[in-house]
Design an enzyme around this catalytic site. Structure first.
Site, PDB file in Angstrom:
ATOM      1  N   ASP A  27      -2.524   7.232  -0.212  1.00 44.32           N
ATOM      2  CA  ASP A  27      -2.175   5.812  -0.138  1.00 44.32           C
ATOM      3  C   ASP A  27      -3.418   4.963   0.097  1.00 44.32           C
ATOM      4  O   ASP A  27      -4.315   5.356   0.845  1.00 44.32           O
ATOM      5  CB  ASP A  27      -1.190   5.605   1.012  1.00 44.32           C
ATOM      6  CG  ASP A  27      -0.222   4.463   0.759  1.00 44.32           C
ATOM      7  OD1 ASP A  27      -0.343   3.822  -0.298  1.00 44.32           O
ATOM      8  OD2 ASP A  27       0.638   4.225   1.609  1.00 44.32           O
ATOM      9  N   GLN A  85       0.909  11.007   1.300  1.00 41.38           N
ATOM     10  CA  GLN A  85       0.592  10.054   0.233  1.00 41.38           C
ATOM     11  C   GLN A  85      -0.919   9.856   0.144  1.00 41.38           C
ATOM     12  O   GLN A  85      -1.608   9.762   1.164  1.00 41.38           O
ATOM     13  CB  GLN A  85       1.234   8.699   0.526  1.00 41.38           C
ATOM     14  CG  GLN A  85       2.734   8.637   0.345  1.00 41.38           C
ATOM     15  CD  GLN A  85       3.251   7.233   0.586  1.00 41.38           C
ATOM     16  OE1 GLN A  85       2.975   6.622   1.608  1.00 41.38           O
ATOM     17  NE2 GLN A  85       3.997   6.699  -0.356  1.00 41.38           N
ATOM     18  N   ARG A  99      10.603  10.487   5.358  1.00 42.80           N
ATOM     19  CA  ARG A  99      11.714   9.678   4.852  1.00 42.80           C
ATOM     20  C   ARG A  99      12.950  10.553   4.731  1.00 42.80           C
ATOM     21  O   ARG A  99      12.869  11.688   4.252  1.00 42.80           O
ATOM     22  CB  ARG A  99      11.371   9.068   3.479  1.00 42.80           C
ATOM     23  CG  ARG A  99      10.162   8.146   3.501  1.00 42.80           C
ATOM     24  CD  ARG A  99       9.839   7.622   2.109  1.00 42.80           C
ATOM     25  NE  ARG A  99       8.617   6.840   2.111  1.00 42.80           N
ATOM     26  CZ  ARG A  99       8.036   6.333   1.024  1.00 42.80           C
ATOM     27  NH1 ARG A  99       8.611   6.527  -0.167  1.00 42.80           N
ATOM     28  NH2 ARG A  99       6.915   5.648   1.110  1.00 42.80           N
ATOM     29  N   HIS A 135      -4.724   0.553   0.303  1.00 41.94           N
ATOM     30  CA  HIS A 135      -4.376  -0.868   0.252  1.00 41.94           C
ATOM     31  C   HIS A 135      -5.649  -1.681   0.066  1.00 41.94           C
ATOM     32  O   HIS A 135      -6.648  -1.441   0.743  1.00 41.94           O
ATOM     33  CB  HIS A 135      -3.619  -1.280   1.516  1.00 41.94           C
ATOM     34  CG  HIS A 135      -2.284  -0.614   1.626  1.00 41.94           C
ATOM     35  ND1 HIS A 135      -2.110   0.598   2.264  1.00 41.94           N
ATOM     36  CD2 HIS A 135      -1.054  -0.967   1.129  1.00 41.94           C
ATOM     37  CE1 HIS A 135      -0.841   0.950   2.168  1.00 41.94           C
ATOM     38  NE2 HIS A 135      -0.183   0.019   1.490  1.00 41.94           N
ATOM     39  N   LYS A 148       5.451  -4.080  -9.468  1.00 45.03           N
ATOM     40  CA  LYS A 148       4.543  -2.933  -9.513  1.00 45.03           C
ATOM     41  C   LYS A 148       4.411  -2.377 -10.931  1.00 45.03           C
ATOM     42  O   LYS A 148       5.249  -2.616 -11.805  1.00 45.03           O
ATOM     43  CB  LYS A 148       5.026  -1.824  -8.579  1.00 45.03           C
ATOM     44  CG  LYS A 148       6.400  -1.254  -8.932  1.00 45.03           C
ATOM     45  CD  LYS A 148       6.837  -0.205  -7.917  1.00 45.03           C
ATOM     46  CE  LYS A 148       8.230   0.330  -8.231  1.00 45.03           C
ATOM     47  NZ  LYS A 148       8.648   1.372  -7.270  1.00 45.03           N
ATOM     48  N   HIS A 160      -0.902  -2.412  -3.096  1.00 46.83           N
ATOM     49  CA  HIS A 160      -0.555  -1.049  -2.697  1.00 46.83           C
ATOM     50  C   HIS A 160      -0.970  -0.123  -3.850  1.00 46.83           C
ATOM     51  O   HIS A 160      -0.661  -0.402  -5.008  1.00 46.83           O
ATOM     52  CB  HIS A 160       0.943  -0.899  -2.466  1.00 46.83           C
ATOM     53  CG  HIS A 160       1.505  -1.847  -1.449  1.00 46.83           C
ATOM     54  ND1 HIS A 160       1.945  -1.434  -0.214  1.00 46.83           N
ATOM     55  CD2 HIS A 160       1.714  -3.191  -1.491  1.00 46.83           C
ATOM     56  CE1 HIS A 160       2.410  -2.474   0.456  1.00 46.83           C
ATOM     57  NE2 HIS A 160       2.288  -3.559  -0.298  1.00 46.83           N
ATOM     58  N   CYS A 188       1.686   1.071   4.844  1.00 45.94           N
ATOM     59  CA  CYS A 188       1.196  -0.294   4.685  1.00 45.94           C
ATOM     60  C   CYS A 188       1.152  -1.118   5.974  1.00 45.94           C
ATOM     61  O   CYS A 188       0.147  -1.802   6.219  1.00 45.94           O
ATOM     62  CB  CYS A 188       1.959  -1.027   3.583  1.00 45.94           C
ATOM     63  SG  CYS A 188       3.631  -0.486   3.294  1.00 45.94           S
TER      64      CYS A 188
END
Length: 928
Positions: A386, A384, A366, A388, A468, A514, A337
């Site tokens: 991912d 991910q 991570r 946005h 979320k 997200h 992000c």
């Protein structure tokens, strides 16, 4: 007095500190007997707890779903008592409830083993049968430490010191045995029941510190009913069979090793599967308007401080040590992000640019404790899907709904129909003002309610920057997996200085959504493997088929089948080893290969294959081209298949022109997709004597599963005619979608009947040449029936005499092999055939060169060249020229309103040009 409100809304006053048990007894002795605990204002409590203030009360029986946690908690206490009874001197530490069960950590010189379970379970049943009540006492810290120190319980002494000073120190007793515990518990040990089982033993460091003592952890599970325990044990047994780590080895997909803990070593087949998932998401999000980006892996820690991650997520980050030439500290990105916000900030954005959607297959790292790592399900390095979405506050609900629909559609494509949605609100550890959180939660709730789907509240489980939605999949054996998420963030864009210019020229901080759909691609891969037990759908399988030979005599045909399958877009390998076929079948079944194409001497002679499906005992024998076409269609991803098969329908007059073009484009995608899977096979024998006709009887052309044999109706031509054929089919599809709207049903039928009539006349002449009177008579009767139907057609009767004669004469069209373009492709056969008649009327001056069947003396310099030198096409070059002339006419016609020479056509011609190169250039030959 305290006021107690019951579930039915009734309200009664009781003396202060009346217990829940007193209230239950006052209502009914049987209720008091059935009740195991209570909930005060929704929070579980001991039934014997005094009620000190007004509250809502609920009585929990053992069958209440909320009581399951209590059953397991109590079972953990009984486990600890049983162990200390059997092995005096064993120290107890902690015994929490976990998902699907509980565990208790013990300290003793000799670790426990599964062989100890029988004795422990027997002792647990004895303790449960005694049905001793759970009682609670509050001790002082000094008293508790003295008691535990005297008993040799050093870990308990340490736990007492760790309890905050403002919290009570509670001791729960069950008969003579007691433990330090925050509670609550049920009324007695007998309420646990006998539906429990010890599952496994493992090592664990005290407080997760590898420098502290190693403990022996015993895991167990418990349920309210025996049948529930049996079902769970069966699920566990099935899960062991489906373990993706085991299947990953058998399927040769990936491995892990100590040098890179928590990171995947993808093998070729595994990486193919991974890329198939990635490409699927790439197509879906591209269709939804996302632009793909890529942000750096190493980013200065100052950005993570500004974003708030360093304060809330530092323990999960990998930080790079500063170097002499650059003393800054860099972070290997744990999430995408902050980088995406930098991309949004680069260049001035207007409200007109919103929603601004960017997506990345971002590799993130991570930290996870080594004990928590678990195959693909729990890793340190993962990818991910991912994205946005930067929006205005007014756009939140609409965009969340779009994401919701997209996520649910994706899960359905992968066979997950049972999807649960959880709404996770603000956690205790968070950034931002509560007023901002109020707005974010309200917007997300609005979208959730508008979706009309059921959901549950996941209290306090939101991200540290916003609330979320979490999407939980239930797999084939009933396990739940949290995968997708959409999160509303009104905090981070402002912290990092993102803004857009609104309609009043003001700088406004955008809202950032997200979005992840698989979540982690590694984890989703593991879920998929276990969901399907390795039996992946054909389109997902990294290796879709193996061509296996029974005897070496079939090796050449097997290689030819492999080449044809790869041209058809299938992922195939050959198994030509000198092994028995049953051995090959077992080996490839263990590797979860979906399809085996078995060929032997007979199959090679007949150009067929024996198809064996994974998990099926039977087999199916099919011609090679038909089998490959069937498998190629089955291997089309579901999203591509929808785009091919779903017609666009004009809903308003203003949409019609656009929908013509969209429909044409869809047809192009469809035709090209299956044209690339066209299987062309030459059946014939070379000439052996001068003057003898080379026995090139026909070419089988299979499009979309239909094989058509074409007799010698066209001249022998080179492979460029094949390219012409595919182009004609594509361009015909474009015209077809246009003409569907402008030609009436009666006109279609009329032109179809004229086409059939002319074709029948030609076939009658052909049968005369072959001297086949029976078929000749059948055709003659068919011709008379067609004439009768045509005379009843209203469109034909309305035509001027001259135009009717032209239609009947057939002088302006002659079509052969039209079935090759139709078959089972989903097009209307009658309309498609009539298409040729229709557009030929626009180009009746085009040069026509029709060929009649005639005997040729064919000679080749080498007999083998006959098998690779020529192909018999279904449509003549003259007919292709006619279609091109028609295209030119329609392109210049103001009535059409469509430029058929659009970008898609040019792209498809390039695709076909590349496809053409797969064919070898035929040798020269002569016809005398």
């Amino acid at each position: 007095m305290v006021a107690v409100t019951f579930p039915d809304g009734a309200r009664r006053d009781y003396p202060q500190n009346t217990t829940g048990l007193d209230i239950a007894k006052g209502i009914s002795p049987s209720l008091a007997k059935r009740t195991v605990a209570m909930a005060l204002d929704g929070k579980l409590a001991d039934l014997s707890d005094p009620i000190a203030h007004d509250a809502k009360i609920e009585f929990l029986t053992r069958g209440d779903p909320r009581a399951l946690e209590l059953i397991r908690h109590d079972a953990a206490h009984v486990l600890a008592e049983a162990v200390q009874t059997l092995w005096p001197g064993t120290q107890v530490t902690i015994g929490p409830v976990i998902e699907n069960g509980f565990y208790y950590d013990f300290f003793r010189n000799e670790p426990f083993t599964p062989e100890d379970f029988a004795a422990i379970e027997k002792k647990m049943r004895e303790i449960i049968a005694r049905d001793k009540p759970f009682t609670k006492e509050v001790w002082s810290r000094d008293d508790a430490k003295n008691v535990f120190r005297d008993r040799g319980e050093s870990f308990k002494v340490e736990l007492v010191d760790a309890i905050p000073a403002d919290q009570e120190l509670k001791i729960y007793k069950q008969g003579d045995w007691f433990d330090l515990c925050r509670g609550p518990h049920m009324t007695s040990t007998g309420k646990i029941g006998n539906a429990f089982k010890l599952m496994k033993v493992a090592g664990a460091y005290w407080r997760g510190d590898s420098n502290r003592e190693m403990l022996s952890r015993i895991y167990g599970t418990a349920f309210a009913k025996q049948e529930e325990l049996d079902a769970y044990l069966k699920q566990i047994e099935e899960a062991e069979k489906r373990d993706h780590r085991k299947l990953g080895r058998e399927m040769d997909l990936f491995h892990f090793q100590e040098e890179a803990p928590g990171s995947v070593f993808w093998h070729p087949k595994g990486w193919t599967l991974f890329q198939t998932l990635e490409n699927y998401i790439r197509r879906r999000q591209s269709e939804a308007g996302y632009a793909e980006v890529n942000a750096p892996q190493l980013i200065d820690s100052s950005l993570w401080v500004a974003s708030g991650h360093m304060a809330t997520f530092r323990d999960g980050m990998f930080l790079v040590q500063p170097r002499e030439e650059d003393e800054r500290t860099f972070v290997i990105k744990p999430m995408n992000c902050p980088g995406h916000i930098q991309i949004f900030k680069n260049g001035l954005k207007s409200y007109r640019d919103l929603p601004f959607k960017i997506a990345e297959f971002g590799k993130v790292h991570r930290f996870e404790p080594s004990g928590a790592l678990h195959g693909l399900m729990r890793v340190r390095a993962f990818t991910q899907d991912d994205a946005h979405i930067f929006v205005t506050e007014e756009q939140i609900a609409d965009e969340v709904l779009k994401v919701n629909d997209l996520i649910l559609s994706i899960y359905q494509d992968f066979g997950f129909d049972d999807v649960r949605i959880k709404f996770s609100d603000r956690p205790e550890k968070r950034i931002g003002d509560d007023t901002v959180w109020d707005k974010a939660e309200a917007a997300l709730m609005q979208a959730l309610q508008a979706s009309g789907r059921p959901w549950t509240l996941n209290k306090g489980e939101g991200a540290f920057y916003g609330p979320k939605l979490e999407y939980v999949l239930r797999d084939a054996i009933g396990r739940d997996w949290q995968c997708g998420t959409v999160q509303v963030d009104l905090n981070m864009p402002g912290r990092l200085g993102a803004f857009y210019i609104d309609e009043h020229s003001n700088k406004i901080t955008p809202v950032m959504l997200h979005r992840a759909m698989f979540g982690s691609l590694e984890r989703f891969t593991g879920i998929m493997i276990e969901h399907y037990a390795g039996h992946l759908p054909l389109w997902l399988s990294p290796l879709q088929a193996v061509v296996a030979t029974i005897t070496s005599d079939a090796d050449d045909f097997a290689r030819e089948a492999i080449a044809a399958a790869r041209r058809a877009g299938l992922r195939v390998e050959a198994d030509l080893r000198n092994e028995k076929i049953n051995y090959k079948v077992r080996e490839h079944s263990l590797a979860k290969v979906p399809v085996l194409l078995v060929v032997g001497r007979k199959e090679a002679a007949e150009r067929s294959v024996s198809i064996r499906r994974l998990g099926s005992e039977g087999q199916q024998v099919m011609p090679l081209d038909a089998a490959l076409t069937m498998l190629a269609q089955e291997a089309v991803p579901p999203d591509v298949k929808r785009r091919i098969e779903t017609p666009k329908i004009a809903t308003t007059p203003d949409q019609k022109q656009e929908d013509h073009l969209n429909g044409a484009t869809e047809s192009l995608h469809k035709v090209v997709d299956f044209s690339l899977r066209v299987s062309l096979a030459l059946n014939g024998q070379p000439t052996t004597r001068q003057g003898e006709l080379a026995s090139i009887e026909h070419t089988k052309i299979s499009i979309n599963g239909v094989s058509i044999e074409h007799a010698l109706e066209s001249p022998l031509v080179d492979h460029s005619a094949i390219l012409s054929l595919c182009r004609m089919i594509m361009e015909g599809a474009v015209l077809f979608h246009y003409l569907m709207e402008v030609v009436s049903e009666e006109e279609w039928k009329c032109r179809y009947l004229c086409l059939r009539l002319h074709d029948t006349t030609g076939r009658i002449k052909l049968m005369r040449g072959f001297q086949q009177p029976e078929e000749h008579e059948d055709l003659r009767r068919g011709k008379e029936q067609l004439k009768e139907e045509l005379s009843q057609n209203s469109f034909f009767r309305s035509l001027p005499e001259e135009q009717a004669k032209r239609l009947l004469s057939g002088e302006h069209f002659y079509v052969r092999g039209v079935n090759a373009a139709v078959g089972k492709s989903g097009w209307d056969k009658e309309k498609y055939m009539a298409l040729y008649s229709y557009f030929s009327s626009h180009a009746h001056s085009a040069p026509m060169s029709f060929f009649r069947v005639r005997q040729h003396n064919v000679s080749f310099s080498d007999p083998s060249e006959a098998q690779r030198a020529t192909m018999v096409t279904a449509l003549s070059v003259a007919e292709y020229s006619l279609l091109k002339a028609t295209l030119a006419h329609l392109n210049s016609s103001p009535k059409s309103g469509i430029n058929f020479k659009n970008e898609e056509l040019l792209q498809m011609e390039q695709v076909l040009a590349g496809w053409k190169s797969h064919f070898e250039k035929p040798e020269q030959f002569s016809i005398s």
